[in-house]
Design a protein around this motif. Sequence first.
Motif, mmCIF file in Angstrom:
data_model
loop_
_atom_site.group_PDB
_atom_site.id
_atom_site.type_symbol
_atom_site.label_atom_id
_atom_site.label_comp_id
_atom_site.label_asym_id
_atom_site.label_seq_id
_atom_site.Cartn_x
_atom_site.Cartn_y
_atom_site.Cartn_z
ATOM 1 N N ALA A 51 0.808 -1.215 0.000
ATOM 2 C CA ALA A 51 0.000 0.000 0.000
ATOM 3 C C ALA A 51 0.842 1.267 0.000
ATOM 4 O O ALA A 51 0.501 2.255 -0.664
ATOM 5 N N THR A 52 1.961 1.272 0.728
ATOM 6 C CA THR A 52 2.775 2.486 0.793
ATOM 7 C C THR A 52 3.398 2.817 -0.558
ATOM 8 O O THR A 52 3.518 3.994 -0.917
ATOM 9 N N GLU A 53 3.797 1.803 -1.331
ATOM 10 C CA GLU A 53 4.368 2.047 -2.657
ATOM 11 C C GLU A 53 3.319 2.622 -3.591
ATOM 12 O O GLU A 53 3.583 3.579 -4.329
ATOM 13 N N THR A 54 2.124 2.028 -3.566
ATOM 14 C CA THR A 54 1.055 2.536 -4.423
ATOM 15 C C THR A 54 0.689 3.958 -4.047
ATOM 16 O O THR A 54 0.478 4.819 -4.923
ATOM 17 N N ALA A 55 0.614 4.255 -2.755
ATOM 18 C CA ALA A 55 0.274 5.606 -2.308
ATOM 19 C C ALA A 55 1.314 6.611 -2.784
ATOM 20 O O ALA A 55 0.970 7.735 -3.195
ATOM 21 N N ARG A 56 2.581 6.233 -2.747
ATOM 22 C CA ARG A 56 3.655 7.118 -3.221
ATOM 23 C C ARG A 56 3.513 7.382 -4.722
ATOM 24 O O ARG A 56 3.640 8.515 -5.192
ATOM 25 N N LEU A 57 3.209 6.344 -5.483
ATOM 26 C CA LEU A 57 3.046 6.506 -6.919
ATOM 27 C C LEU A 57 1.823 7.355 -7.249
ATOM 28 O O LEU A 57 1.866 8.184 -8.168
ATOM 29 N N VAL A 58 0.737 7.149 -6.517
ATOM 30 C CA VAL A 58 -0.463 7.966 -6.740
ATOM 31 C C VAL A 58 -0.159 9.431 -6.456
ATOM 32 O O VAL A 58 -0.588 10.329 -7.199
ATOM 33 N N GLU A 59 0.604 9.693 -5.406
ATOM 34 C CA GLU A 59 0.989 11.070 -5.089
ATOM 35 C C GLU A 59 1.774 11.694 -6.246
ATOM 36 O O GLU A 59 1.488 12.825 -6.683
ATOM 37 N N LEU A 60 2.764 10.968 -6.767
ATOM 38 C CA LEU A 60 3.558 11.484 -7.875
ATOM 39 C C LEU A 60 2.701 11.679 -9.128
ATOM 40 O O LEU A 60 2.877 12.651 -9.873
ATOM 41 N N MET A 61 1.770 10.766 -9.363
ATOM 42 C CA MET A 61 0.890 10.864 -10.518
ATOM 43 C C MET A 61 0.008 12.103 -10.420
ATOM 44 O O MET A 61 -0.211 12.800 -11.418
ATOM 45 N N GLN A 62 -0.481 12.402 -9.230
ATOM 46 C CA GLN A 62 -1.312 13.583 -9.053
ATOM 47 C C GLN A 62 -0.496 14.864 -9.214
ATOM 48 O O GLN A 62 -1.001 15.872 -9.715
ATOM 49 N N ILE A 63 0.761 14.843 -8.807
ATOM 50 C CA ILE A 63 1.628 16.004 -8.992
ATOM 51 C C ILE A 63 1.947 16.190 -10.480
ATOM 52 O O ILE A 63 2.006 17.322 -10.975
ATOM 53 N N PHE A 64 2.152 15.098 -11.213
ATOM 54 C CA PHE A 64 2.396 15.204 -12.656
ATOM 55 C C PHE A 64 1.250 15.952 -13.330
ATOM 56 O O PHE A 64 1.478 16.805 -14.189
ATOM 57 N N GLY A 65 0.016 15.630 -12.986
ATOM 58 C CA GLY A 65 -1.104 16.473 -13.371
ATOM 59 C C GLY A 65 -1.705 16.234 -14.733
ATOM 60 O O GLY A 65 -2.326 17.146 -15.287
ATOM 61 N N ALA A 66 -1.559 15.023 -15.310
ATOM 62 C CA ALA A 66 -2.317 14.707 -16.519
ATOM 63 C C ALA A 66 -3.796 14.625 -16.157
ATOM 64 O O ALA A 66 -4.146 14.368 -15.001
ATOM 65 N N PRO A 67 -4.711 14.840 -17.123
ATOM 66 C CA PRO A 67 -6.144 14.829 -16.789
ATOM 67 C C PRO A 67 -6.604 13.548 -16.115
ATOM 68 O O PRO A 67 -7.489 13.587 -15.265
ATOM 69 N N ALA A 75 10.189 -3.153 -14.923
ATOM 70 C CA ALA A 75 11.594 -3.340 -14.567
ATOM 71 C C ALA A 75 11.998 -2.395 -13.436
ATOM 72 O O ALA A 75 12.720 -2.781 -12.520
ATOM 73 N N ALA A 76 11.514 -1.152 -13.497
ATOM 74 C CA ALA A 76 11.819 -0.205 -12.431
ATOM 75 C C ALA A 76 11.214 -0.671 -11.113
ATOM 76 O O ALA A 76 11.869 -0.613 -10.063
ATOM 77 N N GLN A 77 9.978 -1.142 -11.156
ATOM 78 C CA GLN A 77 9.337 -1.642 -9.942
ATOM 79 C C GLN A 77 10.136 -2.792 -9.337
ATOM 80 O O GLN A 77 10.322 -2.858 -8.112
ATOM 81 N N ALA A 78 10.629 -3.702 -10.189
ATOM 82 C CA ALA A 78 11.424 -4.825 -9.696
ATOM 83 C C ALA A 78 12.716 -4.359 -9.035
ATOM 84 O O ALA A 78 13.255 -5.042 -8.163
ATOM 85 N N CYS A 79 13.211 -3.194 -9.460
ATOM 86 C CA CYS A 79 14.438 -2.634 -8.877
ATOM 87 C C CYS A 79 14.146 -1.688 -7.719
ATOM 88 O O CYS A 79 15.086 -1.089 -7.167
ATOM 89 N N GLY A 80 12.877 -1.518 -7.373
ATOM 90 C CA GLY A 80 12.515 -0.638 -6.274
ATOM 91 C C GLY A 80 12.564 0.835 -6.607
ATOM 92 O O GLY A 80 12.697 1.670 -5.710
ATOM 93 N N VAL A 81 12.446 1.179 -7.895
ATOM 94 C CA VAL A 81 12.505 2.571 -8.331
ATOM 95 C C VAL A 81 11.099 3.027 -8.738
ATOM 96 O O VAL A 81 10.496 2.415 -9.625
ATOM 97 N N PRO A 82 10.546 4.077 -8.146
ATOM 98 C CA PRO A 82 9.227 4.572 -8.557
ATOM 99 C C PRO A 82 9.246 4.994 -10.026
ATOM 100 O O PRO A 82 10.192 5.643 -10.482
ATOM 101 N N ALA A 83 8.188 4.640 -10.757
ATOM 102 C CA ALA A 83 8.135 4.922 -12.189
ATOM 103 C C ALA A 83 6.770 5.455 -12.573
ATOM 104 O O ALA A 83 5.742 4.899 -12.190
#
Length: 338
Positions: free
Chosen positions: A166-182, A201-209
Amino acid sequence: MPAGETHMWTTLDLERDGKQHGFVRLPFSSDLSAYGTIPIPIACIRNGDGPTALLVAGSHGDEYEGQIALGKLARRIEPGEVRGRIVVLPALNYPAVAAGRRLSPLDEGNLNRLFPGKANGTPTQMIAHYVVSVLLPLSDLVIDLHSGGRSLAYYPCCLIRDGGIATETARLVELMQIFGAPVGSISDGAGGGASTTLSAAAQACGVPALTAELGGGGSFSPKGEAIATQGLCRVLRHVGILPNAQTEPPPPVRLMRVEGRDAFVYAPCRGIFEPCVEIGDSVHPGQCAGAIHPIDGPHRPPQAINFTRPGLVACRRFPALTNPGDCLFKLLSDVERT
């Protein structure tokens, strides 16, 4: 060379402060160039300690908004504006970019279906392997810019994969909302790329994408490029790499999800595709999606295509001539807020 070690190299010193432009060299031996290399453009802007952002476009050569946005960013940003490092590859699959094709003309490779790649594989597999083995270990964030290419028209979206916890998904959702696509879209990759994409591949390496879809049809969308440019600057400011970037506040993001394989509508036969809806439309079960008109005589009636589920039309097939199995539409469903 040890097994699994990349055969590619860069002309840049990625640990050096300043702005550098150069190439990643992909060895490729041909009839007329026995010891040849394919030069893949790369830029590195570094200023001291801080996080590293890997910014990518051109995984598919016929997707242009990201290529232009990253070229502008690499020219505009100066080291004094940066805290950390920005690595920019605006034409990652350079052979495909040069040919204006989704697939590489060297090996028919679809780069965003070949991760994590192979050190001793085809040219496209070698590019994927270089990203995974060399660039992802340096990175704290990846942003991969796409559009629909020649085969699809896309409503501007930012996409993430489920983070597993859940924490990884929440972090990605936060970044997605900051990116600001419709639209912000959450997917498990079941519709196509699954574990073979850069985001996987990034997820497997622990890098937010983050992945963005910005237009399509093999053309250039100024609106899509503007969404990318603003989104990049907002995210880079948020993570501290461009602390003083002048950005507009992100607009509201409609959080949505790809609900499995039945979110995709496929052509059942060959013919000329006549769509009845546009990208961004909301549709309901039973609604007419379009028709496919046979090309072997006017005596045969068109075959109607109906939606079987509700959703927002995220993408639509662009070419009219259609074969069985071609993707006609992808639908997104709203995420229920808890």
